[in-house]
Design a protein around this motif. Structure first.
Motif, short mmCIF file in Angstrom:
data_model
loop_
_atom_site.label_atom_id
_atom_site.label_comp_id
_atom_site.label_asym_id
_atom_site.label_seq_id
_atom_site.Cartn_x
_atom_site.Cartn_y
_atom_site.Cartn_z
N PRO A 52 -5.75 5.81 -8.50
CA PRO A 52 -7.05 5.70 -8.37
C PRO A 52 -7.62 6.80 -9.83
N LYS A 53 -6.32 7.33 -10.62
CA LYS A 53 -6.73 7.80 -12.01
C LYS A 53 -7.31 6.98 -12.76
N SER A 55 -9.14 4.33 -11.68
CA SER A 55 -9.81 3.56 -10.61
C SER A 55 -11.09 4.99 -11.30
N ARG A 56 -10.66 6.07 -11.24
CA ARG A 56 -12.12 7.05 -11.46
C ARG A 56 -12.12 7.09 -13.06
N ASP A 59 -14.62 4.50 -13.16
CA ASP A 59 -15.87 4.08 -12.34
C ASP A 59 -15.81 2.58 -11.82
#
Length: 244
Positions: A52-53, A55-56, A59
């Motif tokens: 998740p980290k 991916s953010r 982007d």
């Protein structure tokens, strides 16, 4: 492109123009960018690398991140943890083995030229490297962990000049594995100036065809005693723990 991963989060600015070929897949871009950050020491060994980290930060969806992390796991650059992944820091035992292998690979480039008169060093490549290190001697950079990249460049060029590409590839791989520790060996002025002087000496000797003397100088440079090398590695790891 410079991506900073630290305890306060991860920020990924846009890569410079031309950093990724137009036809390069998204997963390849994520893999290459994250791999570069790890190998250049810009990812803390205590940083939590989660899908998740990342991916953010990039982007992108989790899929290219998951595939990038899987490849980095296979590369031996990250390891699984309870919270996701983390950068691998070699143990002292594995460092001993890697340093021993590094010394063997370093010396072999010159040794093969001594054993076989038909093996000739690429003088143009060595001359260019010598000019570069003389410039550094005249304008000594401030101590900085990133100096390890210049140091690796010297050893890569010296090996490459001996003409065995496979030998050079093996050396590059070993140096990448120990970079996270070695980078903290260049935080003192004396270490920087000594390294520059020793590099120049070795290049001068090879260009003068004094290969036996060059081999001796190189052996001294990379560490005549494995115990001395391990002592340096221990201090480097301690400094790394403080910095992270």
């Amino acid at each position: 492109m410079s991506m900073s991963i630290g305890p306060h989060g991860l920020a990924v600015p846009e890569p410079p123009a031309g950093a990724a070929p137009a036809g390069e897949s998204l997963r390849e871009q994520v893999y290459q960018r994250l791999r570069d950050e790890i190998l250049n020491g810009r990812v803390s060994s205590r940083e939590r690398l989660t899908e998740p980290k990342l991916s953010r930060a990039f982007d992108v969806s989790r899929t290219p991140v998951r595939e990038a992390l899987s490849r980095l796991l296979s590369d031996g650059l990250v390891e699984r943890t309870d919270f996701g992944y983390a950068v691998v820091v070699p143990s002292l035992a594995s460092l001993r083995d890697l340093y021993e292998l590094r010394i063997t690979l370093e010396l072999r480039g010159i040794a093969r030229a001594i054993e076989n008169p038909q093996v000739r060093h690429d003088r143009a490549l060595l001359a260019a490297a010598l000019e570069r290190w003389r410039e550094l001697r005249d304008d000594v950079p401030d101590p900085d962990p990133s100096f390890v990249l210049l140091d690796e460049g010297f050893h890569r060029a010296l090996s490459q000049a001996s003409g065995n590409a496979q030998l050079t590839d093996a050396l590059v791989t070993v140096n990448q594995k120990i970079r996270a520790v070695r980078m903290h060996d260049f935080v003192e002025d004396e270490r920087i100036t000594a390294t520059i002087a020793e590099h120049i000496e070795i290049l001068d000797l090879v260009l003068d065809d004094r290969l036996d003397d060059a081999l001796t100088a190189l052996h001294k440079h990379v560490g005549e005693s494995l115990e001395v090398v391990m002592e340096r590695a221990s201090h480097a790891m301690a400094r790394m723990a403080v910095h992270t």
